[in-house]
Design an enzyme around this catalytic site. Sequence first.
Site, PDB file in Angstrom:
ATOM      1  N   HIS A  12       1.467  34.316  -4.215  1.00 25.82           N
ATOM      2  CA  HIS A  12       2.124  33.186  -3.574  1.00 25.82           C
ATOM      3  C   HIS A  12       2.880  32.430  -4.656  1.00 25.82           C
ATOM      4  O   HIS A  12       2.432  32.388  -5.810  1.00 25.82           O
ATOM      5  CB  HIS A  12       1.040  32.288  -2.962  1.00 25.82           C
ATOM      6  CG  HIS A  12       1.489  31.459  -1.801  1.00 25.82           C
ATOM      7  ND1 HIS A  12       2.769  31.484  -1.311  1.00 25.82           N
ATOM      8  CD2 HIS A  12       0.812  30.558  -1.031  1.00 25.82           C
ATOM      9  CE1 HIS A  12       2.851  30.650  -0.275  1.00 25.82           C
ATOM     10  NE2 HIS A  12       1.680  30.079  -0.093  1.00 25.82           N
ATOM     11  N   SER A  71      13.812  42.435  33.874  1.00 28.38           N
ATOM     12  CA  SER A  71      14.684  42.395  35.066  1.00 28.38           C
ATOM     13  C   SER A  71      15.995  41.674  34.761  1.00 28.38           C
ATOM     14  O   SER A  71      16.074  40.870  33.831  1.00 28.38           O
ATOM     15  CB  SER A  71      13.963  41.651  36.192  1.00 28.38           C
ATOM     16  OG  SER A  71      13.793  40.292  35.825  1.00 28.38           O
ATOM     17  N   ALA A 114      -5.843  26.071  -3.459  1.00 28.77           N
ATOM     18  CA  ALA A 114      -6.497  24.848  -3.934  1.00 28.77           C
ATOM     19  C   ALA A 114      -7.493  25.158  -5.065  1.00 28.77           C
ATOM     20  O   ALA A 114      -7.542  24.445  -6.072  1.00 28.77           O
ATOM     21  CB  ALA A 114      -7.210  24.157  -2.780  1.00 28.77           C
ATOM     22  N   GLU A 138       1.104  37.976  28.758  1.00 31.21           N
ATOM     23  CA  GLU A 138       2.222  38.893  28.954  1.00 31.21           C
ATOM     24  C   GLU A 138       3.025  39.050  27.656  1.00 31.21           C
ATOM     25  O   GLU A 138       3.520  40.134  27.338  1.00 31.21           O
ATOM     26  CB  GLU A 138       3.118  38.375  30.091  1.00 31.21           C
ATOM     27  CG  GLU A 138       4.295  39.283  30.342  1.00 31.21           C
ATOM     28  CD  GLU A 138       5.074  38.926  31.608  1.00 31.21           C
ATOM     29  OE1 GLU A 138       4.524  38.220  32.487  1.00 31.21           O
ATOM     30  OE2 GLU A 138       6.238  39.347  31.705  1.00 31.21           O
TER      31      GLU A 138
HETATM   32  N1  LIG Z   1      -5.004  35.040   3.385  1.00 32.85           N
HETATM   33  C1  LIG Z   1      -4.005  35.907   3.280  1.00 32.85           C
HETATM   34  O1  LIG Z   1      -4.012  36.958   3.909  1.00 32.85           O
HETATM   35  C2  LIG Z   1      -2.841  35.639   2.376  1.00 32.85           C
HETATM   36  C3  LIG Z   1      -3.030  34.931   1.207  1.00 32.85           C
HETATM   37  N2  LIG Z   1      -2.029  34.857   0.287  1.00 32.85           N
HETATM   38  C4  LIG Z   1      -2.253  34.165  -0.978  1.00 32.85           C
HETATM   39  O2  LIG Z   1      -3.250  34.888  -1.700  1.00 32.85           O
HETATM   40  C5  LIG Z   1      -4.023  33.985  -2.486  1.00 32.85           C
HETATM   41  C6  LIG Z   1      -5.492  34.122  -2.126  1.00 32.85           C
HETATM   42  O3  LIG Z   1      -5.659  33.680  -0.799  1.00 32.85           O
HETATM   43  P1  LIG Z   1      -6.920  34.072   0.113  1.00 32.85           P
HETATM   44  O4  LIG Z   1      -7.279  35.478  -0.127  1.00 32.85           O
HETATM   45  O5  LIG Z   1      -6.588  33.621   1.493  1.00 32.85           O
HETATM   46  O6  LIG Z   1      -8.028  33.121  -0.516  1.00 32.85           O
HETATM   47  P2  LIG Z   1      -9.455  32.680   0.085  1.00 32.85           P
HETATM   48  O7  LIG Z   1      -9.342  31.329   0.694  1.00 32.85           O
HETATM   49  O8  LIG Z   1      -9.964  33.770   0.936  1.00 32.85           O
HETATM   50  O9  LIG Z   1     -10.319  32.509  -1.243  1.00 32.85           O
HETATM   51  C7  LIG Z   1     -10.417  33.518  -2.227  1.00 32.85           C
HETATM   52  C8  LIG Z   1     -11.641  33.408  -3.089  1.00 32.85           C
HETATM   53  O10 LIG Z   1     -11.706  32.168  -3.757  1.00 32.85           O
HETATM   54  C9  LIG Z   1     -13.079  31.927  -4.012  1.00 32.85           C
HETATM   55  N3  LIG Z   1     -13.190  30.490  -4.353  1.00 32.85           N
HETATM   56  C10 LIG Z   1     -12.921  29.432  -3.550  1.00 32.85           C
HETATM   57  N4  LIG Z   1     -13.120  28.291  -4.237  1.00 32.85           N
HETATM   58  C11 LIG Z   1     -13.501  28.637  -5.488  1.00 32.85           C
HETATM   59  C12 LIG Z   1     -13.810  27.898  -6.673  1.00 32.85           C
HETATM   60  N5  LIG Z   1     -13.754  26.577  -6.692  1.00 32.85           N
HETATM   61  N6  LIG Z   1     -14.152  28.600  -7.795  1.00 32.85           N
HETATM   62  C13 LIG Z   1     -14.211  29.953  -7.779  1.00 32.85           C
HETATM   63  N7  LIG Z   1     -13.921  30.691  -6.683  1.00 32.85           N
HETATM   64  C14 LIG Z   1     -13.569  30.038  -5.574  1.00 32.85           C
HETATM   65  C15 LIG Z   1     -13.758  32.343  -2.739  1.00 32.85           C
HETATM   66  O11 LIG Z   1     -15.111  32.663  -2.983  1.00 32.85           O
HETATM   67  C16 LIG Z   1     -12.973  33.602  -2.397  1.00 32.85           C
HETATM   68  O12 LIG Z   1     -13.574  34.718  -2.975  1.00 32.85           O
HETATM   69  C17 LIG Z   1      -3.456  32.600  -2.203  1.00 32.85           C
HETATM   70  O13 LIG Z   1      -2.476  32.319  -3.176  1.00 32.85           O
HETATM   71  C18 LIG Z   1      -2.810  32.766  -0.836  1.00 32.85           C
HETATM   72  O14 LIG Z   1      -1.783  31.837  -0.590  1.00 32.85           O
HETATM   73  C19 LIG Z   1      -0.837  35.503   0.467  1.00 32.85           C
HETATM   74  C20 LIG Z   1      -0.584  36.202   1.626  1.00 32.85           C
HETATM   75  C21 LIG Z   1      -1.544  36.226   2.703  1.00 32.85           C
HETATM   76 MG   LIG Z   2       0.957  31.576   3.588  1.00 36.91          MG
END
Ligand SMILES: NC(=O)C1=CN([C@@H]2O[C@H](COP(=O)(O)OP(=O)(O)OC[C@H]3O[C@@H](n4cnc5c(N)ncnc54)[C@H](O)[C@@H]3O)[C@@H](O)[C@H]2O)C=CC1
Ligand SMILES: [Mg+2]
Length: 355
Positions: free
Chosen positions: A124, A270, A101, A248
Amino acid sequence: MAKLNFGGVEENVVTREEFPLAKAQQVLKNEVVAVIGYGVQGPGQALNQKDNGINVIVGQRKNSKTWDKAVKDGFVPGETLFEIEEALQRGTIICYLLSDAAQIQLWPTVKKHLTAGKALYFSHGFGITFNEQTGIVPPKDVDVFLVAPKGSGTSLRRMFLQGRGLNSSYAIFQDATGKAKERVVALGIAVGSGYLFETDFKKEVYSDLTGERGTLMGAIQGIFAAQYQVLRSKGHTPSEAFNETVEELTQSLMPLVAENGMDWMYANCSTTAQRGALDWWKKFRDATLPVFNDLYESVATGKESQRSIDSNSQVDYREKLEAELKELRESEMWQAGKTVRSLRPENQKPAEVVA
Ligand SMILES: NC(=O)C1=CN([C@@H]2O[C@H](COP(=O)(O)OP(=O)(O)OC[C@H]3O[C@@H](n4cnc5c(N)ncnc54)[C@H](O)[C@@H]3O)[C@@H](O)[C@H]2O)C=CC1
Ligand SMILES: [Mg+2]
Ligand SMILES: CC(=O)[C@](C)(O)C(=O)O
Ligand SMILES: [Mg+2]
């Protein structure tokens, strides 16, 4: 690229044997990789690249908790840690790791810094695939690709530190420089992937959104809740219902599935359990198939992405989300789970012993 046989279907997979870290370092030696965002994927990917000897910088808003976290993790303000715009300007490869977002909001700023020959990297397929909703349309003269680790950024880092690697998908949306392939594979290795599976942006996001709404998160909670409800309504205690529904599974049976597959887990139960599970699994498949078809349709028509964007752009969304998570946490099933977990021998003292 290795062609591997997956249940009779051949697919392209990049392995670390054919693309070792030294090759990735070579490909990236003149690049500045700017990781924008330091939430969940940001730290995992940035730290793994740093430890892998890649020239990586982090772009993050100053005066934020995650800026402080980046400092704690060893990124140095003014050297390897910058305000987002400065990192965008310095980076030759922009790893766009804000939440999906937030990527929409910051896009005009990012676009401004995407000069010819740079690369835009995602984890993504969301922003590009649903570009009618996100407005993310990159200039034609930059490479655009993704490496999507198939798991949490936390696991990516943990597994790297254990000398293991998380599998990732990779895809190229736009190859402006003729070097997109080597750049994306090198990044995939540098961020700590084990194997890299080839896909495209649309397939990545459709499968990811389906998986997390389905068996990985949504469906499994739904099935847990339904079975728990039936057991409770038939007079079983919360602990019995929880043990036979969740404990479990996570403690005993899923580790066996992870190790050697479902048939092997069945074979280690089992004969009574095997007979019943073999008879019943197809009923569950048939009962849920229409729901999974609806789900895929909802993803493919853009309804799921729109819902995610709309929810995340509400100012009070964090509070609303927390209220929903709290409802889950405070449900009888997960409260029972808390006590059951406390009784695991390794967790020593029970959290709540009723006098
Ligand atoms: N969470 C996960 O482990 C996974 C995430 N992804 C993808 O990786 C990408 C990053 O996801 P996440 O790490 O979960 O993101 P997150 O929700 O943890 O946010 C990442 C960063 O965005 C910053 N942020 C939020 N709103 C902001 C704004 N308006 N202006 C500037 N900075 C802002 C936050 O401070 C944070 O440092 C996405 O495309 C997600 O779909 C892919 C695989 C797994
Ligand atoms: Mg996902
Ligand atoms: C961790 C992961 O890959 C998910 C579940 O798809 C996500 O967090 O979006
Ligand atoms: Mg995923």
